[in-house]
Design an enzyme around this catalytic site. Sequence first.
Site, PDB file in Angstrom:
ATOM      1  N   ASP A 150       6.892   4.116  -2.721  1.00  0.00           N
ATOM      2  CA  ASP A 150       5.639   3.398  -2.423  1.00  0.00           C
ATOM      3  C   ASP A 150       5.125   2.457  -3.513  1.00  0.00           C
ATOM      4  O   ASP A 150       5.087   2.825  -4.687  1.00  0.00           O
ATOM      5  CB  ASP A 150       4.493   4.390  -2.188  1.00  0.00           C
ATOM      6  CG  ASP A 150       4.860   5.552  -1.313  1.00  0.00           C
ATOM      7  OD1 ASP A 150       5.967   5.572  -0.783  1.00  0.00           O
ATOM      8  OD2 ASP A 150       4.024   6.445  -1.183  1.00  0.00           O
ATOM      9  N   GLN A 203       6.100   4.017  -7.069  1.00  0.00           N
ATOM     10  CA  GLN A 203       6.597   5.372  -7.249  1.00  0.00           C
ATOM     11  C   GLN A 203       8.035   5.294  -7.748  1.00  0.00           C
ATOM     12  O   GLN A 203       8.884   4.668  -7.096  1.00  0.00           O
ATOM     13  CB  GLN A 203       6.574   6.112  -5.909  1.00  0.00           C
ATOM     14  CG  GLN A 203       5.205   6.575  -5.471  1.00  0.00           C
ATOM     15  CD  GLN A 203       4.748   7.756  -6.277  1.00  0.00           C
ATOM     16  OE1 GLN A 203       5.214   8.866  -6.099  1.00  0.00           O
ATOM     17  NE2 GLN A 203       3.828   7.521  -7.207  1.00  0.00           N
ATOM     18  N   TYR A 210       1.866  11.173  -7.935  1.00  0.00           N
ATOM     19  CA  TYR A 210       2.117  10.613  -6.611  1.00  0.00           C
ATOM     20  C   TYR A 210       1.277   9.358  -6.359  1.00  0.00           C
ATOM     21  O   TYR A 210       0.521   8.898  -7.208  1.00  0.00           O
ATOM     22  CB  TYR A 210       1.874  11.687  -5.549  1.00  0.00           C
ATOM     23  CG  TYR A 210       3.085  12.563  -5.298  1.00  0.00           C
ATOM     24  CD1 TYR A 210       4.185  12.531  -6.148  1.00  0.00           C
ATOM     25  CD2 TYR A 210       3.137  13.439  -4.219  1.00  0.00           C
ATOM     26  CE1 TYR A 210       5.300  13.334  -5.912  1.00  0.00           C
ATOM     27  CE2 TYR A 210       4.245  14.249  -3.977  1.00  0.00           C
ATOM     28  CZ  TYR A 210       5.319  14.193  -4.831  1.00  0.00           C
ATOM     29  OH  TYR A 210       6.420  14.985  -4.582  1.00  0.00           O
ATOM     30  N   ARG A 236      -3.105  13.578   0.075  1.00  0.00           N
ATOM     31  CA  ARG A 236      -2.671  12.689  -1.003  1.00  0.00           C
ATOM     32  C   ARG A 236      -2.886  11.200  -0.719  1.00  0.00           C
ATOM     33  O   ARG A 236      -3.332  10.817   0.341  1.00  0.00           O
ATOM     34  CB  ARG A 236      -1.184  12.929  -1.308  1.00  0.00           C
ATOM     35  CG  ARG A 236      -0.260  12.797  -0.121  1.00  0.00           C
ATOM     36  CD  ARG A 236       1.203  13.075  -0.540  1.00  0.00           C
ATOM     37  NE  ARG A 236       2.093  13.078   0.605  1.00  0.00           N
ATOM     38  CZ  ARG A 236       2.408  14.170   1.296  1.00  0.00           C
ATOM     39  NH1 ARG A 236       1.934  15.347   0.950  1.00  0.00           N
ATOM     40  NH2 ARG A 236       3.208  14.086   2.349  1.00  0.00           N
TER      41      ARG A 236
HETATM   42  C1  FRU Z   1       5.083   8.289   0.884  1.00  0.00           C
HETATM   43  C2  FRU Z   1       4.909   9.458  -0.077  1.00  0.00           C
HETATM   44  C3  FRU Z   1       3.462   9.656  -0.424  1.00  0.00           C
HETATM   45  C4  FRU Z   1       3.539  10.356  -1.746  1.00  0.00           C
HETATM   46  C5  FRU Z   1       4.731   9.658  -2.388  1.00  0.00           C
HETATM   47  C6  FRU Z   1       5.521  10.523  -3.322  1.00  0.00           C
HETATM   48  O1  FRU Z   1       6.346   7.724   0.846  1.00  0.00           O
HETATM   49  O2  FRU Z   1       5.471  10.635   0.478  1.00  0.00           O
HETATM   50  O3  FRU Z   1       2.721  10.368   0.548  1.00  0.00           O
HETATM   51  O4  FRU Z   1       2.383  10.208  -2.511  1.00  0.00           O
HETATM   52  O5  FRU Z   1       5.543   9.220  -1.327  1.00  0.00           O
HETATM   53  O6  FRU Z   1       6.482   9.761  -3.985  1.00  0.00           O
END
Ligand code: FRU
Length: 487
Positions: A47, A63, A106, A167
Amino acid sequence: FKWTRQLRYQAYQAWPQEYQTLLKEQVAHSPWRLDYHIQPPSGLLNDPNGFSFFNGKWHLFYQAYPMGTVHGLKSWYHLTSKNLVDWQEEGLKLLPSTSYDSHGVYSGSALPVNDKLFLAYTGNVRDENWTRTSYQLGAWMQPNGELSKLTTPLISKPPYGYTQEFRDPQVIFYKDEYFLLLGAQNQNKQGEILVYRSPDLDTWSYAGPLQFTQQSMGFMIECPNLVFIDGKALLLFCPQGLEQSNLEYQNIYPNAYIIGEAYNIETNQLTQPSTLRNLDEGFDLYATQAFNAPDGRALAVSWIGLPEISYPTDPFGWAHCLSIVKELTIENGTLHQRPVKEMSQLRIDPPCSLNQSVSQINTEQNRYEINLEFKENQSGKIHLCSDPMGNNGLILSFDRRHGKMKIDRSLSGEVFAEDYGVTREFTISQEPLSLQIFVDISVVEIFINDGKQTATARIFPSSEQTTLLIECDHAFSGTLWKLRKMN
Ligand code: FRU
């Protein structure tokens, strides 16, 4: 070696230097590295996070799991840009370091406040039984890039009636107040979006689930985003396990949107919500992050990749990329997503024009933009990244009279994710068709009819697949620009 849970969550420092050197070599030898899309130096990208404008520059995070192409211990990787096109890598910025984020920093978002950037994110924590706890956390970034995490969570647990699948905070400032939107799951295992309000970013009060639909949104909602466009409220989110009767989609999980007339703070409601729609008609788009930029534009960027699917670059030590930046507008009630105007800075002049009803050129490097206008009631086929004979490739076929478009990636090179189908078919309006297509080595982004629809696809062609072939039953007008690499 085998990716055990222990390896995936082991601290980065515990990885031997030789391993990291080897991984970088693997990536350096990879086919399919991109020339103007954001991609990880190594490991896995997912993300986009913290997309914002601060201290005279655009900031974008994503991410990252730098040690391999699995979803391991996540951090935020930071990039900055002056023009939304050339991105400077600033490195890993928010790493797991406390008891609130020990198993992953996250997804989350950013908001400039006075002379600092406020970051809101989820801390993922697992106990010895691998039971999850989610904390909503904050951090401040100084103009010099220095980061300090807040020592206590903004929100330390989900409200009563919700699980720890909680989250992806989006922090926004709206009508003199701060809001957090969160992806959540209720105890009946249904996806919801929860809203919190704060006068000062310090104390947060729960405002309840956002009211935007009567339908069930599957078992979980990830990555909710609310942006305001000419007074209307656009809600973007990723429902997981959504029933096909609520939205037709073929990807493992869709990225969807709803347009509301407005957001009513008091009732916590998106008023007069539209039906639920797919944000993208293609194969690989997820976790879009949008924000209202200070220059008045609503900007969005997406993860091009999907959870729980292997991609052909995995054996080369990296996976996934971000989309180009798009500007979102709402025109006559319809969402348009267009590439930001800055994308034209990548064009190498002079352009080449295409207008024969059969046009074939060797693009040499699969790094180009094409703009096509079909004025007649045409049908036709566009082969992107095909071989020198004009065979194979990603085949985009359209039939305007019947208002249909189809994308077929079965012959585009290395095939993957077949379980979710190798074609996507969707309806298009029967007006004159315009297409703007961006090709970058192993990713294709298609903008249909001035961005009324988009279709995104990763493809993994062989090195000889650099031919563009357009076959059409009438003449059309087209322009192709080769593009430069990102600086
Ligand atoms: C979406 C997700 C989010 C989470 C992140 C973890 O792709 O699952 O909900 O915060 O990726 O990397």
